[in-house]
Scaffold this motif. Structure first.
Motif, PDB file in Angstrom:
ATOM      1  N   UNK A  44      11.290   7.023  -3.019  1.00 21.82           N
ATOM      2  CA  UNK A  44      11.899   6.201  -1.970  1.00 21.82           C
ATOM      3  C   UNK A  44      11.929   6.943  -0.643  1.00 21.82           C
ATOM      4  N   UNK A  45      12.143   8.247  -0.673  1.00 18.90           N
ATOM      5  CA  UNK A  45      12.145   9.024   0.566  1.00 18.90           C
ATOM      6  C   UNK A  45      10.760   9.026   1.204  1.00 18.90           C
ATOM      7  N   UNK A  46       9.721   9.108   0.375  1.00 12.83           N
ATOM      8  CA  UNK A  46       8.364   9.059   0.897  1.00 12.83           C
ATOM      9  C   UNK A  46       8.102   7.712   1.583  1.00 12.83           C
ATOM     10  N   UNK A  47       8.544   6.636   0.970  1.00 11.29           N
ATOM     11  CA  UNK A  47       8.375   5.304   1.566  1.00 11.29           C
ATOM     12  C   UNK A  47       9.130   5.215   2.887  1.00 11.29           C
ATOM     13  N   UNK A  48      10.364   5.701   2.880  1.00 12.15           N
ATOM     14  CA  UNK A  48      11.188   5.640   4.086  1.00 12.15           C
ATOM     15  C   UNK A  48      10.552   6.423   5.234  1.00 12.15           C
ATOM     16  N   UNK A  49      10.137   7.650   4.970  1.00  9.07           N
ATOM     17  CA  UNK A  49       9.572   8.485   6.024  1.00  9.07           C
ATOM     18  C   UNK A  49       8.219   7.954   6.501  1.00  9.07           C
ATOM     19  N   UNK A  50       7.442   7.379   5.583  1.00 11.31           N
ATOM     20  CA  UNK A  50       6.154   6.803   5.980  1.00 11.31           C
ATOM     21  C   UNK A  50       6.350   5.652   6.952  1.00 11.31           C
ATOM     22  N   UNK A  51       7.276   4.756   6.637  1.00 13.23           N
ATOM     23  CA  UNK A  51       7.543   3.638   7.541  1.00 13.23           C
ATOM     24  C   UNK A  51       8.195   4.104   8.839  1.00 13.23           C
ATOM     25  N   UNK A  52       8.948   5.190   8.784  1.00  7.27           N
ATOM     26  CA  UNK A  52       9.552   5.733  10.001  1.00  7.27           C
ATOM     27  C   UNK A  52       8.481   6.106  11.020  1.00  7.27           C
ATOM     28  N   UNK A  53       7.419   6.740  10.560  1.00  8.95           N
ATOM     29  CA  UNK A  53       6.318   7.117  11.447  1.00  8.95           C
ATOM     30  C   UNK A  53       5.502   5.891  11.846  1.00  8.95           C
ATOM     31  N   UNK A  54       5.228   5.004  10.894  1.00 10.24           N
ATOM     32  CA  UNK A  54       4.428   3.810  11.171  1.00 10.24           C
ATOM     33  C   UNK A  54       5.128   2.921  12.206  1.00 10.24           C
ATOM     34  N   UNK A  55       6.445   2.757  12.079  1.00 14.08           N
ATOM     35  CA  UNK A  55       7.186   1.944  13.038  1.00 14.08           C
ATOM     36  C   UNK A  55       7.027   2.499  14.450  1.00 14.08           C
ATOM     37  N   UNK A  56       7.142   3.815  14.594  1.00 11.98           N
ATOM     38  CA  UNK A  56       7.046   4.426  15.909  1.00 11.98           C
ATOM     39  C   UNK A  56       5.703   4.172  16.572  1.00 11.98           C
ATOM     40  N   UNK A 111       0.835  -1.207   0.000  1.00 14.93           N
ATOM     41  CA  UNK A 111       0.000   0.000   0.000  1.00 14.93           C
ATOM     42  C   UNK A 111       0.867   1.254   0.000  1.00 14.93           C
ATOM     43  N   UNK A 112       1.893   1.266   0.872  1.00 17.65           N
ATOM     44  CA  UNK A 112       2.764   2.439   0.944  1.00 17.65           C
ATOM     45  C   UNK A 112       3.538   2.618  -0.356  1.00 17.65           C
ATOM     46  N   UNK A 113       4.014   1.516  -0.931  1.00 18.59           N
ATOM     47  CA  UNK A 113       4.794   1.606  -2.167  1.00 18.59           C
ATOM     48  C   UNK A 113       3.941   2.102  -3.330  1.00 18.59           C
ATOM     49  N   UNK A 114       2.715   1.586  -3.435  1.00 20.72           N
ATOM     50  CA  UNK A 114       1.861   1.937  -4.565  1.00 20.72           C
ATOM     51  C   UNK A 114       1.160   3.283  -4.400  1.00 20.72           C
ATOM     52  N   UNK A 115       0.971   3.717  -3.153  1.00 20.22           N
ATOM     53  CA  UNK A 115       0.233   4.969  -2.920  1.00 20.22           C
ATOM     54  C   UNK A 115       0.943   6.152  -3.576  1.00 20.22           C
ATOM     55  N   UNK A 116       2.272   6.145  -3.549  1.00 19.73           N
ATOM     56  CA  UNK A 116       3.021   7.256  -4.132  1.00 19.73           C
ATOM     57  C   UNK A 116       2.877   7.307  -5.648  1.00 19.73           C
ATOM     58  N   UNK A 117       2.472   6.187  -6.283  1.00 18.63           N
ATOM     59  CA  UNK A 117       2.353   6.166  -7.735  1.00 18.63           C
ATOM     60  C   UNK A 117       1.156   6.970  -8.240  1.00 18.63           C
ATOM     61  N   UNK A 118       0.365   7.509  -7.325  1.00 15.66           N
ATOM     62  CA  UNK A 118      -0.719   8.388  -7.773  1.00 15.66           C
ATOM     63  C   UNK A 118      -0.161   9.646  -8.426  1.00 15.66           C
ATOM     64  N   UNK A 119       1.112   9.991  -8.131  1.00 19.47           N
ATOM     65  CA  UNK A 119       1.768  11.141  -8.735  1.00 19.47           C
ATOM     66  C   UNK A 119       2.772  10.722  -9.811  1.00 19.47           C
TER      67      UNK A 119
END
Length: 588
Positions: A112-124, A42-50
């Motif tokens: 890739x930065x969007x994916x990284x930062x999204x998981x950073x918040x989700x992990x917390x 979901x996180x990987x594909x969500x960014x493909x809207x742009x």
């Protein structure tokens, strides 16, 4: 190989093996894997809207021709020729950026930065909230089923049992996160984020998990009176704390760190995460954590000092909680901390709140910084001392045992004062007085070292020494009030009535909060009736409008009340120990 690994885990920590066997079932593991993979997709594909397709605008972010067309558009707007503007906008709507003019390298980097930062918040949020819920819920179930007492009787050490709980209970949460770590790490490296920064984030996340999980276990052990609601209360409090600090960090401003609340923010991972990855909240000037100071020492000068201070803070606080856990686990009816530990706790507490209060923020002098943090420092110390009164004050049976124990001469090598300072069953008045003294030391140091000269129109004038004397009297008055509250609490806990703790909490709450609320409600303000406010919990609100004589008379009155209460307490202790302690108390 798997049986050998299981045997090794069982030999190292039997409690961990018990927890893992109960949770790592095939169905549970499959659900954890599927959930993690689904979230990654979901996180990987969500960014493909742009994703820059065939109809990608000429003025969009990743079009190499963007600057040329934006300059032309601005030029037309400056000419104020509406017909040309309309014609140009029509051209932009019908023509799109060629695929060979799209900056794909930059797009993938941002993706890739969007994916990284999204998981950073989700992990917390996932680790701290879900893990806290599982730990509290597990301990509550163990208590309900009676298996917790069975665990207490096992030959394992408290440390081994607690480590087994910390590692085993949230194991499915760990598994869900670990499955997503490779993608998170790959995304960070693909976004050209330094590997050392990513490892620092992992270290802080692990340290925060240890802190919150230890606090969750301690909360579960001491909050049996809210049985059934414990998991939701504990995890809800953690979620609310993370959410509030997340919002504060996302709207941070330059002066937000220059006060004692900075210490509370260190327990949330968001500020340091924003410091390591500035694009997390898209703040224009990056994280204001770079301006952080501790006793004027610049902690924010480099990520090594910031990360090191975060880990040190988490480590010391987690160690303190684990010590309290070990005490509560074997003896659920005992106090959370001993008197000796309370002295260390108060000293550490003062070090942290004063360290963050004394920062060179906005070019303020240290006197101005203390003045700005005055209310915060007073409130923090009030909460701390009231908490220690509740924790350290022993109940009737403990005091009775102590009085008889002293009389039987088992510890004749100790004086009564040594017992009052160190013994856990003795009344807590002396221990509270020592803690109040420790808390007052920074105020006295500030009082002695503060500047005695004020600038006024280019001239200097000596500050009125009477004002300094008033401050000193107010500190003494506040200490005396806290001692009165401690004595009242101890007297109530010596009663034979049931539910003495609730009576003590209710009485102290009424004595502390009702008088100022009633005075405000009936219109008796502190600036007009300062003498009345001197007998409330907040005497410093009336210091400015009260004379030194008024404060001194209020102090004498409070000392008289304290003496009468302690006389009554001595009689109650004497009665609790019955005639066996008469000789001891008479000698004292």
């Amino acid at each position: 190989m798997m049986p050998n690994l299981i045997d090794k885990i069982g030999d190292w920590n039997p409690q961990l093996l018990r927890e893992l066997k109960g949770r790592l079932k095939f169905f549970n593991v499959a659900i954890a894997f599927a959930t993690s993979l689904l979230l990654q997709s979901v996180v990987f594909l969500y960014q493909f809207r742009e994703f820059p397709g065939d109809r990608y605008s000429l003025t969009a972010t990743y079009c190499n021709l963007r600057q040329v067309y934006e300059q032309q558009q601005n030029r037309l707007y400056q000419q104020s020729n509406q017909s040309l503007i309309d014609e140009f906008n029509n051209f932009l709507s019908k023509n799109f950026c060629p695929q060979n003019e799209i900056n794909w390298q930059l797009w993938w980097r941002h993706h890739w930065e969007y994916i990284f930062l999204s998981f950073t918040v989700v992990f917390g949020f996932t680790l701290l909230v879900a893990g806290t819920y599982l730990l509290i819920n597990d301990l509550a179930k163990e208590e309900t089923r009676g298996t917790l007492n069975f665990i207490r009787l096992s030959p394992q050490s408290e440390t081994s049992i607690l480590i087994g709980k910390l590692l085993g209970v949230p194991s499915l949460i760990y598994l869900t996160v670990l499955v997503a770590v490779p993608l998170h790490l790959w995304a960070g490296l693909s976004a050209q984020i330094a590997f050392s920064y990513i490892l620092s984030y992992y270290a802080i996340l692990i340290a925060s998990c240890i802190f919150f999980y230890s606090a969750a276990l301690l909360f579960a052990l001491v909050s049996r009176w809210v049985s059934g609601f414990q998991p939701w209360l504990g995890s809800g409090a953690v979620f609310l704390f993370l959410l509030i600090t997340f919002q504060i960090t996302s709207s941070d401003h330059s002066g937000a760190w220059y006060n004692s609340t900075a210490w509370l923010r260190l327990f949330a991972p968001w500020d340091v995460t924003n410091y390591l990855f500035p694009n997390l909240f898209h703040l224009g000037n990056g994280s204001n954590l770079k301006n952080l100071q501790f006793f004027y020492l610049p902690l924010g000068i480099g990520f090594v000092s910031i990360v090191g201070f975060y880990l040190l803070n988490f480590g010391l606080c987690s160690y303190s909680i684990l010590q309290a856990l070990k005490r509560c686990f074997r003896n659920p009816q005992g106090s959370i901390i001993s008197k000796k530990q309370s002295y260390l706790l108060v000293a550490f507490y003062q070090l942290m709140i004063w360290g963050f209060a004394l920062q060179n923020g906005n070019n303020n002098t240290w006197d101005e910084q203390v003045a700005k943090n005055f209310v915060l420092l007073a409130v923090y110390n009030l909460v701390l001392i009231l908490s220690l009164i509740a924790i350290l004050s022993p109940h009737r049976q403990d005091v009775q045992d102590w009085a008889r124990y002293r009389h039987q001469g088992v510890s004749n090598h100790k004086s009564v004062w040594q017992d009052l300072i160190w013994s856990e069953k003795s009344p807590a008045l002396v221990a509270i007085a020592i803690n109040l003294t420790i808390a007052a030391i920074p105020w006295l140091v500030w009082f002695l070292l503060t500047s005695v000269v004020d600038a006024n129109n280019g001239r200097t004038e000596i500050v009125n020494e009477i004002d300094r004397f008033k401050v000193l009297l107010t500190i003494a008055l506040s200490i005396n009030l806290m001692m009165i509250y401690a004595t009242i609490a101890q007297l109530i806990l010596l009663l034979k009535t049931p539910k003495r703790s609730f009576w003590a909490i209710g009485t102290l709450g009424s004595v502390i909060f009702l008088p100022p609320m009633i005075l405000e409600f009936i219109g008796i303000s502190s600036w007009k009736y300062s003498i009345i406010w001197m007998f409330t919990t907040f005497p410093w609100t009336a210091v400015e409008n009260a004379g030194a004589t008024t404060i001194f008379m209020a102090l004498l009155a409070d000392l008289s009340v304290l003496a009468l209460l302690n006389f009554q307490l001595t009689r109650q202790v004497k009665l609790a120990g019955e005639s066996a302690t008469k000789a001891l108390l008479a000698k004292r």
